[in-house]
Design a protein around this motif. Structure first.
Motif, PDB file in Angstrom:
ATOM      1  N   ILE A  40       6.064  -7.941   9.879  1.00 36.23           N
ATOM      2  CA  ILE A  40       5.418  -6.961   8.326  1.00 36.23           C
ATOM      3  C   ILE A  40       4.653  -7.915   8.425  1.00 36.23           C
ATOM      4  O   ILE A  40       4.110  -9.086   7.535  1.00 36.23           O
ATOM      5  CB  ILE A  40       6.611  -7.145   7.714  1.00 36.23           C
ATOM      6  N   ARG A  41       3.445  -6.796   7.450  1.00 33.69           N
ATOM      7  CA  ARG A  41       1.422  -7.007   7.576  1.00 33.69           C
ATOM      8  C   ARG A  41       2.074  -7.572   6.401  1.00 33.69           C
ATOM      9  O   ARG A  41       3.234  -5.977   5.272  1.00 33.69           O
ATOM     10  CB  ARG A  41       0.693  -6.316   7.662  1.00 33.69           C
ATOM     11  N   ARG A  43      -0.125  -6.847   2.941  1.00 35.20           N
ATOM     12  CA  ARG A  43      -0.414  -5.627   2.412  1.00 35.20           C
ATOM     13  C   ARG A  43       0.898  -4.642   2.635  1.00 35.20           C
ATOM     14  O   ARG A  43       0.659  -3.461   2.543  1.00 35.20           O
ATOM     15  CB  ARG A  43      -2.255  -4.908   3.364  1.00 35.20           C
ATOM     16  N   ASP A  44       1.365  -4.441   3.360  1.00 36.13           N
ATOM     17  CA  ASP A  44       2.033  -3.788   3.638  1.00 36.13           C
ATOM     18  C   ASP A  44       3.416  -3.423   3.068  1.00 36.13           C
ATOM     19  O   ASP A  44       4.146  -2.569   2.468  1.00 36.13           O
ATOM     20  CB  ASP A  44       2.449  -3.264   4.959  1.00 36.13           C
ATOM     21  N   SER A  46       5.933  -3.680  -0.308  1.00 39.35           N
ATOM     22  CA  SER A  46       5.943  -3.061  -1.963  1.00 39.35           C
ATOM     23  C   SER A  46       6.940  -3.513  -2.489  1.00 39.35           C
ATOM     24  O   SER A  46       8.078  -4.013  -2.143  1.00 39.35           O
ATOM     25  CB  SER A  46       6.059  -1.706  -1.377  1.00 39.35           C
ATOM     26  N   PRO A  50      10.573   3.060  -1.819  1.00 41.79           N
ATOM     27  CA  PRO A  50       9.462   3.820  -1.211  1.00 41.79           C
ATOM     28  C   PRO A  50       9.748   4.808  -1.392  1.00 41.79           C
ATOM     29  O   PRO A  50       8.582   5.894  -1.399  1.00 41.79           O
ATOM     30  CB  PRO A  50       9.845   3.420   1.247  1.00 41.79           C
ATOM     31  N   CYS A  53       7.081   5.006  -4.023  1.00 45.14           N
ATOM     32  CA  CYS A  53       5.718   4.250  -3.957  1.00 45.14           C
ATOM     33  C   CYS A  53       4.852   4.924  -4.258  1.00 45.14           C
ATOM     34  O   CYS A  53       3.609   4.395  -4.751  1.00 45.14           O
ATOM     35  CB  CYS A  53       5.664   3.771  -2.904  1.00 45.14           C
ATOM     36  N   PRO A  61      -0.421   5.217  -0.016  1.00 47.53           N
ATOM     37  CA  PRO A  61      -0.045   3.334   0.704  1.00 47.53           C
ATOM     38  C   PRO A  61      -0.341   4.394   2.641  1.00 47.53           C
ATOM     39  O   PRO A  61       0.019   5.061   2.722  1.00 47.53           O
ATOM     40  CB  PRO A  61       0.718   2.998  -0.091  1.00 47.53           C
ATOM     41  N   ARG A  62      -0.697   2.980   3.239  1.00 44.12           N
ATOM     42  CA  ARG A  62      -0.993   3.698   4.839  1.00 44.12           C
ATOM     43  C   ARG A  62       1.328   3.770   5.429  1.00 44.12           C
ATOM     44  O   ARG A  62       1.490   4.426   5.640  1.00 44.12           O
ATOM     45  CB  ARG A  62      -1.500   2.794   5.743  1.00 44.12           C
ATOM     46  N   ARG A  63       1.432   2.346   4.095  1.00 46.74           N
ATOM     47  CA  ARG A  63       3.553   1.997   4.643  1.00 46.74           C
ATOM     48  C   ARG A  63       3.612   0.720   3.233  1.00 46.74           C
ATOM     49  O   ARG A  63       2.404   0.499   3.096  1.00 46.74           O
ATOM     50  CB  ARG A  63       2.641   1.349   5.535  1.00 46.74           C
ATOM     51  N   ALA A  64       4.253   1.377   3.487  1.00 41.10           N
ATOM     52  CA  ALA A  64       5.229   0.693   2.046  1.00 41.10           C
ATOM     53  C   ALA A  64       6.808   0.076   3.177  1.00 41.10           C
ATOM     54  O   ALA A  64       7.030   1.341   3.093  1.00 41.10           O
ATOM     55  CB  ALA A  64       5.283   1.551   1.360  1.00 41.10           C
ATOM     56  N   VAL A  65       7.144  -0.808   2.809  1.00 42.70           N
ATOM     57  CA  VAL A  65       7.818  -1.447   3.310  1.00 42.70           C
ATOM     58  C   VAL A  65       8.806  -2.608   2.250  1.00 42.70           C
ATOM     59  O   VAL A  65       7.528  -3.398   1.738  1.00 42.70           O
ATOM     60  CB  VAL A  65       7.603  -2.556   4.574  1.00 42.70           C
TER      61      VAL A  65
END
Length: 123
Positions: A40-41, A43-44, A46, A50, A53, A61-65
């Motif tokens: 998990i990056r 920056r991703d 959260s 989700p 978000c 966001p590009r992706r929220a994890v």
């Protein structure tokens, strides 16, 4: 991360974005590509749900994890964990440290025989 492989320990890896030469991202990607880890990056990540978000007026966001969701999904899917565990053990090279040490000693002894160094040990 290497010890995770040797122990057959599936991992969720979050590489730090502020390390020299981004080596953590490289290692995490390698382990994820092997199937031994989930990467998990940073920056991703959260802290928000989700489903909620995106607040009004905010760009999506590009992706929220959410980390707890990823861990929860893994804990409740024994087949995925078993596959990750198997991938760890297949990728592990527990004898690597011994092989490296033997190579170092061989190089040192060869240098000694050629008269390029003095060493306090003998074999």
């Amino acid at each position: 991360q290497i010890r995770h492989l040797a122990c057959g320990l599936p991992s969720v890896l979050i590489p730090s974005p502020v390390v020299t030469e981004d080596h953590q991202s490289f290692n995490a990607k390698e382990m994820a590509d092997l199937g031994a880890a989930v990467e998990i990056r940073d920056r991703d990540l959260s802290t928000r749900d989700p489903k909620r978000c995106v607040e009004p007026g905010e760009p999506a966001p590009r992706r929220a994890v959410r980390l707890e969701y990823v861990i929860g999904e893994l804990l409740y899917d024994p087949e995925v964990l078993a596959g990750m565990r198997e991938a760890c053990l297949e990728a592990a090279t527990p004898e690597a440290a011994e092989e490296i040490a033997n190579d170092v000693v061989s190089v040192a002894l060869a240098a000694r025989r050629r008269g390029r160094g003095r060493f306090a040990f003998s074999r």
